[in-house]
Scaffold this active site. Structure first.
Site, PDB file in Angstrom:
ATOM      1  N   ASP A  66      44.095  32.860  33.747  1.00 21.53           N
ATOM      2  CA  ASP A  66      43.650  33.511  32.524  1.00 21.53           C
ATOM      3  C   ASP A  66      44.678  33.167  31.435  1.00 21.53           C
ATOM      4  O   ASP A  66      45.004  32.007  31.258  1.00 21.53           O
ATOM      5  CB  ASP A  66      43.489  35.014  32.750  1.00 21.53           C
ATOM      6  CG  ASP A  66      42.619  35.679  31.683  1.00 21.53           C
ATOM      7  OD1 ASP A  66      42.126  34.985  30.784  1.00 21.53           O
ATOM      8  OD2 ASP A  66      42.435  36.902  31.747  1.00 21.53           O
ATOM      9  N   ASP A  71      48.975  37.869  26.347  1.00 20.88           N
ATOM     10  CA  ASP A  71      47.947  38.544  25.556  1.00 20.88           C
ATOM     11  C   ASP A  71      48.540  39.798  24.928  1.00 20.88           C
ATOM     12  O   ASP A  71      49.266  40.561  25.593  1.00 20.88           O
ATOM     13  CB  ASP A  71      46.745  38.928  26.419  1.00 20.88           C
ATOM     14  CG  ASP A  71      45.796  37.752  26.644  1.00 20.88           C
ATOM     15  OD1 ASP A  71      46.124  36.633  26.201  1.00 20.88           O
ATOM     16  OD2 ASP A  71      44.738  37.958  27.266  1.00 20.88           O
ATOM     17  N   ARG A 116      44.163  28.630  21.702  1.00 21.78           N
ATOM     18  CA  ARG A 116      44.753  29.960  21.543  1.00 21.78           C
ATOM     19  C   ARG A 116      46.274  29.916  21.436  1.00 21.78           C
ATOM     20  O   ARG A 116      46.993  30.379  22.304  1.00 21.78           O
ATOM     21  CB  ARG A 116      44.345  30.900  22.683  1.00 21.78           C
ATOM     22  CG  ARG A 116      42.851  31.167  22.767  1.00 21.78           C
ATOM     23  CD  ARG A 116      42.553  32.212  23.822  1.00 21.78           C
ATOM     24  NE  ARG A 116      41.114  32.412  23.994  1.00 21.78           N
ATOM     25  CZ  ARG A 116      40.567  33.229  24.884  1.00 21.78           C
ATOM     26  NH1 ARG A 116      41.344  33.926  25.695  1.00 21.78           N
ATOM     27  NH2 ARG A 116      39.260  33.358  24.981  1.00 21.78           N
TER      28      ARG A 116
END
Length: 435
Positions: A255, A259, A312
């Site tokens: 993943d 984050d 990202r």
């Protein structure tokens, strides 16, 4: 029964391919990178160093007494140290590499789970693409995933400093959860992205389905005053290229690397390396999270090296994010974008440097997810000043972005000439390079 293994070939992360430039700095360093003396464990974030220095600053566990200073060498010792003493200031010194999955994926499997049977039950030729998977093997996969989550997540309390000892300290196979707390520092660790042992097959994800995974290497969730400094985040031994395919799709076991979500606020990430990863750094995880995220997600990213990152770096929703003095070494294959402009985002991206390979255009650096203004200035591509916003709008006319994020960052302690960044960050960013 054939148990699914974590297939991979060892890949050493090398920064030798980054081009070095030796230049005089037109913008001098104006202060040291940190305060609090030479002991890394006692250092605090210097005043003015990004958003985490605002509203009282970030000190982590610098005030810990002797009883709350721990040296750990195993994953079990690390989790015990985190739990000890509640929110009293604590320092955790990591020696060597802590392995959260040393028992292998099999140690998390629920009785009766059979990956071969899972593949047979949900083969698109049998199951189709119209409905999400369900049934005994999916239930057992979910139970196995729950076991893994319990085993690899480590919850960091308030007023904590986690610091690697020496040049070779790290954590592998784990997910650090900085959730609902305040005042945390993480420094000088090589953090290898955890592998999800039990990705879920979703036949309804896109035209041909997809494998979806859990577990970010580090999550800042609803927390404030967090400083992440001089760490190396990498897929390490398990790059995506080493992962198998099932049903024609990559068996995705990764993943994110970092984050920052769900009302998190006042975060500085500095002098880190983010390497060899796909979906790397997400700030704000949902367009519908305005009730918790609006007015929050204030993050500073400076002096980080992003090497062979697909996308990202970061992707932003809601937050006022200051991205300056970072260097991006873009991969030759598979690159999607670096700066993702999302719902109500206010990204300022200035004085960064990019190394783009032949065939990759500067217009791809920006990606419009939602219509939000962005400030982009004084960035360099392959050693030349480029108006990245103008190039993007010219090359991607269907995704025109508007200028001016509407705010001006003031919490910048050191600002370097972007042309110096390739050499500077190649030699000074990442774990084992704290000065």
């Amino acid at each position: 029964m054939r148990n699914r293994k974590c297939h991979a070939s060892v890949m050493a992360v090398s920064l030798a391919g980054c081009t070095a430039l030796v230049l005089s700095l037109t913008a001098p360093a104006v202060a040291a990178e940190s305060g609090g003396g030479r002991d890394l464990a006692r250092q605090t974030l210097a005043a003015g160093d990004g958003w985490a220095s605002a509203d009282g600053g970030t000190t982590g566990g610098a005030a810990a007494d002797a009883e709350h200073v721990h040296t750990v060498r195993t994953w079990s010792e690390f989790r015990s140290a985190l739990a000890a003493g509640g929110d009293a200031p604590k320092i955790i010194r990591v020696v060597g590499t802590l392995n959260a999955t040393e028992g292998g994926c099999e140690s998390f499997e629920a009785p009766g789970y059979d990956f071969d049977q899972y593949l047979a039950d949900y083969d698109p030729a049998v199951w189709g693409y119209e409905n999400k998977v369900s049934g005994p093997q999916e239930d057992l996969r979910a139970a196995s995933a729950k076991n893994q989550g319990k085993g690899i997540k480590a919850f960091v309390p308030s007023n904590t400093t986690i610091v690697g000892v020496g040049r070779n300290a790290g954590i592998t196979g784990a997910s650090l959860q900085i959730k609902g707390v305040d005042n945390v520092i993480v420094r000088n660790l090589t953090i290898e992205s955890p592998l999800d042992c039990f990705p879920q097959w979703d036949p309804t994800d896109g035209a041909t389905g997809a494998w979806n995974s859990e577990y970010d290497a580090m999550v800042v969730y609803g927390s404030t005053h967090v400083w992440v400094d001089h760490n190396t985040f990498t897929d390490g031994r398990y790059p995506d290229s080493s992962l198998p395919r099932y049903y024609g799709e990559i068996y995705q076991q990764h993943d994110g690397e970092l984050d920052i979500v769900r009302g998190a606020d006042l975060v500085t990430a500095s002098w880190n390396v983010f390497a060899d990863h796909d979906k790397t750094l997400m700030i704000g995880n949902s367009d519908s999270a305005g009730a918790t995220d609006r007015g929050k997600l204030r993050v500073t990213l400076h002096h980080n090296l992003f090497k062979d990152i697909v996308e990202r770096a970061p992707r932003v929703r809601f937050g006022k994010v200051d991205t300056y003095n970072n260097h991006y070494v873009v991969p030759e294959n598979g690159y999607v974008y670096s700066w993702g402009i999302g719902f109500e985002s206010r990204l300022v991206a200035e004085k960064n440097s990019f190394a783009l390979p032949a065939g990759v255009n500067a217009g791809l650096i920006l990606k419009k997810w939602k219509d939000a203004p962005v400030t982009v200035a004084d960035n360099y591509v392959n050693g030349r000043a480029v108006d990245v916003l103008a190039v993007h709008n010219a090359e991607v006319p269907g995704e025109v972005l508007q200028p001016d994020a509407g705010w001006t960052p003031t919490l910048r302690l050191r600002v370097d000439d972007p042309r110096a960044l390739p050499g500077l960050l190649t030699h000074r960013a990442g774990a084992g390079r704290v000065r």
